[in-house]
Design an enzyme around this catalytic site. Structure first.
Site, PDB file in Angstrom:
ATOM      1  N   CYS A  18      30.458  46.919  38.752  1.00 41.56           N
ATOM      2  CA  CYS A  18      30.855  47.060  37.352  1.00 41.56           C
ATOM      3  C   CYS A  18      29.957  47.992  36.517  1.00 41.56           C
ATOM      4  O   CYS A  18      28.754  47.760  36.379  1.00 41.56           O
ATOM      5  CB  CYS A  18      30.933  45.702  36.680  1.00 41.56           C
ATOM      6  SG  CYS A  18      31.628  45.861  35.011  1.00 41.56           S
ATOM      7  N   CYS A  56      47.482  39.830  26.796  1.00 44.71           N
ATOM      8  CA  CYS A  56      46.645  39.313  27.870  1.00 44.71           C
ATOM      9  C   CYS A  56      45.197  39.533  27.456  1.00 44.71           C
ATOM     10  O   CYS A  56      44.898  40.449  26.697  1.00 44.71           O
ATOM     11  CB  CYS A  56      46.976  40.091  29.144  1.00 44.71           C
ATOM     12  SG  CYS A  56      45.930  39.694  30.538  1.00 44.71           S
ATOM     13  N   CYS A 114      46.410  44.317  27.334  1.00 46.37           N
ATOM     14  CA  CYS A 114      45.335  43.456  27.831  1.00 46.37           C
ATOM     15  C   CYS A 114      43.995  43.855  27.216  1.00 46.37           C
ATOM     16  O   CYS A 114      43.566  45.003  27.341  1.00 46.37           O
ATOM     17  CB  CYS A 114      45.266  43.551  29.355  1.00 46.37           C
ATOM     18  SG  CYS A 114      43.951  42.537  30.038  1.00 46.37           S
ATOM     19  N   CYS A 171      46.637  35.662  35.630  1.00 39.84           N
ATOM     20  CA  CYS A 171      46.616  36.987  36.243  1.00 39.84           C
ATOM     21  C   CYS A 171      45.346  37.010  37.083  1.00 39.84           C
ATOM     22  O   CYS A 171      44.244  36.954  36.529  1.00 39.84           O
ATOM     23  CB  CYS A 171      46.597  38.058  35.167  1.00 39.84           C
ATOM     24  SG  CYS A 171      46.272  39.710  35.810  1.00 39.84           S
ATOM     25  N   ARG A 199      50.211  44.132  40.752  1.00 41.96           N
ATOM     26  CA  ARG A 199      49.834  45.296  39.937  1.00 41.96           C
ATOM     27  C   ARG A 199      48.970  46.282  40.701  1.00 41.96           C
ATOM     28  O   ARG A 199      47.891  45.927  41.190  1.00 41.96           O
ATOM     29  CB  ARG A 199      49.111  44.816  38.672  1.00 41.96           C
ATOM     30  CG  ARG A 199      48.802  45.930  37.694  1.00 41.96           C
ATOM     31  CD  ARG A 199      48.373  45.394  36.337  1.00 41.96           C
ATOM     32  NE  ARG A 199      49.373  44.477  35.838  1.00 41.96           N
ATOM     33  CZ  ARG A 199      49.115  43.258  35.388  1.00 41.96           C
ATOM     34  NH1 ARG A 199      47.894  42.807  35.359  1.00 41.96           N
ATOM     35  NH2 ARG A 199      50.086  42.491  34.977  1.00 41.96           N
ATOM     36  N   CYS A 205      26.766  43.782  29.545  1.00 35.78           N
ATOM     37  CA  CYS A 205      27.067  42.457  30.113  1.00 35.78           C
ATOM     38  C   CYS A 205      25.900  41.927  30.938  1.00 35.78           C
ATOM     39  O   CYS A 205      25.241  42.667  31.677  1.00 35.78           O
ATOM     40  CB  CYS A 205      28.319  42.545  30.979  1.00 35.78           C
ATOM     41  SG  CYS A 205      28.825  40.947  31.620  1.00 35.78           S
ATOM     42  N   CYS A 240      27.732  41.899  38.594  1.00 34.73           N
ATOM     43  CA  CYS A 240      28.851  42.315  39.456  1.00 34.73           C
ATOM     44  C   CYS A 240      28.567  43.742  39.937  1.00 34.73           C
ATOM     45  O   CYS A 240      28.462  44.667  39.108  1.00 34.73           O
ATOM     46  CB  CYS A 240      30.165  42.280  38.672  1.00 34.73           C
ATOM     47  SG  CYS A 240      30.378  40.745  37.751  1.00 34.73           S
TER      48      CYS A 240
HETATM   49  N1  SAM Z   1      33.980  40.328  31.993  1.00 34.79           N
HETATM   50  C1  SAM Z   1      35.217  39.790  32.369  1.00 34.79           C
HETATM   51  C2  SAM Z   1      35.258  39.341  33.810  1.00 34.79           C
HETATM   52  O1  SAM Z   1      34.451  39.830  34.593  1.00 34.79           O
HETATM   53  O2  SAM Z   1      36.110  38.517  34.133  1.00 34.79           O
HETATM   54  C3  SAM Z   1      36.386  40.705  32.099  1.00 34.79           C
HETATM   55  C4  SAM Z   1      36.273  42.197  32.326  1.00 34.79           C
HETATM   56  S1  SAM Z   1      36.031  42.700  34.021  1.00 34.79           S
HETATM   57  C5  SAM Z   1      35.606  44.378  33.830  1.00 34.79           C
HETATM   58  C6  SAM Z   1      37.659  42.643  34.703  1.00 34.79           C
HETATM   59  C7  SAM Z   1      37.828  42.992  36.142  1.00 34.79           C
HETATM   60  O3  SAM Z   1      37.777  44.392  36.311  1.00 34.79           O
HETATM   61  C8  SAM Z   1      36.813  42.491  37.134  1.00 34.79           C
HETATM   62  O4  SAM Z   1      37.034  41.169  37.498  1.00 34.79           O
HETATM   63  C9  SAM Z   1      37.053  43.392  38.322  1.00 34.79           C
HETATM   64  O5  SAM Z   1      38.005  42.820  39.189  1.00 34.79           O
HETATM   65  C10 SAM Z   1      37.622  44.663  37.684  1.00 34.79           C
HETATM   66  N2  SAM Z   1      36.692  45.803  37.829  1.00 34.79           N
HETATM   67  C11 SAM Z   1      35.548  45.999  37.160  1.00 34.79           C
HETATM   68  N3  SAM Z   1      34.930  47.127  37.564  1.00 34.79           N
HETATM   69  C12 SAM Z   1      35.711  47.670  38.516  1.00 34.79           C
HETATM   70  C13 SAM Z   1      35.612  48.830  39.327  1.00 34.79           C
HETATM   71  N4  SAM Z   1      34.561  49.654  39.248  1.00 34.79           N
HETATM   72  N5  SAM Z   1      36.586  49.096  40.220  1.00 34.79           N
HETATM   73  C14 SAM Z   1      37.651  48.265  40.308  1.00 34.79           C
HETATM   74  N6  SAM Z   1      37.804  47.144  39.566  1.00 34.79           N
HETATM   75  C15 SAM Z   1      36.855  46.846  38.695  1.00 34.79           C
HETATM   76  C1  DTB Z   2      42.103  44.243  36.682  1.00 31.75           C
HETATM   77  O1  DTB Z   2      42.317  43.598  37.727  1.00 31.75           O
HETATM   78  N1  DTB Z   2      41.767  45.516  36.644  1.00 31.75           N
HETATM   79  C2  DTB Z   2      41.542  45.942  35.303  1.00 31.75           C
HETATM   80  C3  DTB Z   2      41.914  44.685  34.483  1.00 31.75           C
HETATM   81  N2  DTB Z   2      42.193  43.720  35.484  1.00 31.75           N
HETATM   82  C4  DTB Z   2      40.981  44.147  33.477  1.00 31.75           C
HETATM   83  C5  DTB Z   2      40.162  46.462  35.074  1.00 31.75           C
HETATM   84  C6  DTB Z   2      39.794  47.600  35.972  1.00 31.75           C
HETATM   85  C7  DTB Z   2      38.475  48.109  35.523  1.00 31.75           C
HETATM   86  C8  DTB Z   2      38.053  49.322  36.273  1.00 31.75           C
HETATM   87  C9  DTB Z   2      36.721  49.808  35.849  1.00 31.75           C
HETATM   88  C10 DTB Z   2      36.607  50.247  34.422  1.00 31.75           C
HETATM   89  O2  DTB Z   2      37.490  50.982  33.908  1.00 31.75           O
HETATM   90  O3  DTB Z   2      35.618  49.900  33.779  1.00 31.75           O
HETATM   91 FE1  SF4 Z   3      30.405  41.623  33.129  1.00 31.78          FE
HETATM   92 FE2  SF4 Z   3      31.575  43.610  34.431  1.00 31.78          FE
HETATM   93 FE3  SF4 Z   3      31.038  41.348  35.707  1.00 31.78          FE
HETATM   94 FE4  SF4 Z   3      32.972  41.377  33.813  1.00 31.78          FE
HETATM   95  S1  SF4 Z   3      32.989  42.465  35.772  1.00 31.78           S
HETATM   96  S2  SF4 Z   3      31.357  39.844  34.090  1.00 31.78           S
HETATM   97  S3  SF4 Z   3      32.089  42.897  32.403  1.00 31.78           S
HETATM   98  S4  SF4 Z   3      29.514  42.777  34.826  1.00 31.78           S
END
Ligand code: SAM
Ligand code: DTB
Ligand code: SF4
Length: 330
Positions: A62, A131, A99, A191, A263, A55, A59
């Site tokens: 992430c 979702c 989802c 959500c 959730r 990506c 973030c």
């Molecule tokens: N790329 C899209 C976005 O950012 O909206 C969708 C996927 S993203 C991984 C979905 C959500 O996962 C993020 O908005 C964040 O709130 C959560 N998330 C990602 N990495 C995480 C982590 N290490 N710990 C907890 N939540 C995480």
């Molecule tokens: C949300 O609030 N938490 C989920 C879902 N929506 C998409 C994602 C959590 C991701 C945690 C890190 C991972 O597994 O990559």
């Molecule tokens: Fe990309 Fe992860 Fe950010 Fe979603 S949360 S936009 S997958 S870097």
């Protein structure tokens, strides 16, 4: 006690709730939960990363951001068949919501999106609430997802507007809010929640809850994630979130947004049954199950079955809100 549904919460009111003694707060949230929802009923959702890694966003939590070396490899979009097989497994495992997540900054009108549209149709046909979480969306893209049978769209605000810039620099809070508006305009359920453990203050958490609870329509679901601190991300090595912080956040969300599905999301793998039970008592009524969240470990179906049996929890049926609306109209 005043438990009507409100959209005009003030920051001071929220602070008072959030900072009340934790047992009082839990008791208040439990009462609100019992008034508006079926206590002991928990929605079981499954996540699938249909497009993992690579990506372009930054973030800092992430593991899927291309710029961090986290060991998560970039993959192409999964095939329709494997997504449907995963959805069938999820259904057989007792999930009612599925989802699909993509590591995209935003949706583009290309063949990948066409394929996701087909996946939405296929998963919907299985009888699961579908979702997606695909990044930022235009209103037209949201409309296409709606027409394909999408039920909800996940798009988290993560933290307060003030703290956002410390966590992400490649997009703004306003960008996120615009997508939420586009999702709503298309008639999709929203959500939207956040993450705790990002180095935010209590006031940042309170401001996030304020933003959510003062939307004209409360989000249908509010994921509360504890940071999964992943090696290679800038938030590597962050201290584990305390269960009482999760409880406070969940209970305050429950009091502010009585009917939302709150959730208990990322972070469950580090919590025992007792800690999770406190979160359910505080008003959480939804979880992600299955061995993986998107890329990180999560309790599997069997562990969750054991927990449900131990705590006497019942899985919520799919499309329950719709069924109740239909009954009310007849
Ligand atoms: N790329 C899209 C976005 O950012 O909206 C969708 C996927 S993203 C991984 C979905 C959500 O996962 C993020 O908005 C964040 O709130 C959560 N998330 C990602 N990495 C995480 C982590 N290490 N710990 C907890 N939540 C995480
Ligand atoms: C949300 O609030 N938490 C989920 C879902 N929506 C998409 C994602 C959590 C991701 C945690 C890190 C991972 O597994 O990559
Ligand atoms: Fe990309 Fe992860 Fe950010 Fe979603 S949360 S936009 S997958 S870097």
């Amino acid at each position: 006690m005043n438990t009507e549904i409100r959209n005009n919460w003030t920051l001071d009111e929220i602070r008072e709730i959030y900072f009340s003694p934790v047992l009082e707060l839990m008791n208040r949230a439990s009462n609100v939960h019992a008034k508006y929802n079926t206590t002991g009923e928990v929605q079981v959702c499954t996540l699938l990363s249909v497009k993992t890694g690579g990506c372009s966003e930054d973030c800092s939590y992430c593991p899927q951001a291309a710029r961090y070396n986290t060991g998560v490899e970039a993959h192409k979009l999964m095939t329709y068949e494997s997504v449907i097989n995963n959805a069938l497994d999820a259904k057989n495992g007792g999930s009612t919501r599925f989802c699909m997540g993509a590591a995209w900054r935003n949706v583009r009108d290309n063949s990948d999106f066409d394929n996701v549209i087909d996946m939405v149709k296929g998963v919907n046909a299985i009888g699961l609430e579908v979702c997606c979480t695909l990044g930022m969306l235009t209103e037209q893209q949201a409309q296409r997802l709606k027409e394909a049978g999408l039920y909800a769209y996940n798009h988290n605000l993560d933290t307060s507007d003030e703290h956002y810039g410390e966590i992400i620099s490649t997009r703004t809070y306003k960008d996120r809010l615009e997508t939420l508006d586009n999702v709503e305009k298309a008639g999709l359920s929203v959500c939207c929640g956040g993450i705790i453990g990002l180095g935010e203050t209590d006031d940042d958490r309170i401001k996030l809850l304020h933003t959510l609870a003062t939307r004209e329509q409360h989000p249908e679901s509010v994921p509360v994630n504890a940071l999964v601190s992943v090696k290679g991300t800038p938030l590597e090595g962050r201290e584990k979130v305390q269960v009482w912080d999760m409880v406070r956040m969940i209970a305050t969300a429950r009091v502010l947004m009585p009917k939302a599905m709150v959730r208990l999301s990322a972070g469950r793998n580090e919590m025992n049954y007792e800690q999770q039970a406190l979160c359910f008592l505080a008003g959480a009524n939804s979880i992600f199950t299955g061995e993986k969240l998107l890329t990180t470990p999560n309790p599997g179906f069997d562990a969750d079955k054991e927990m449900f049996a131990l705590l006497g929890l019942k899985p919520r049926e799919s499309f329950k809100a719709e069924k109740e609306k239909e009954v009310a109209l007849t």
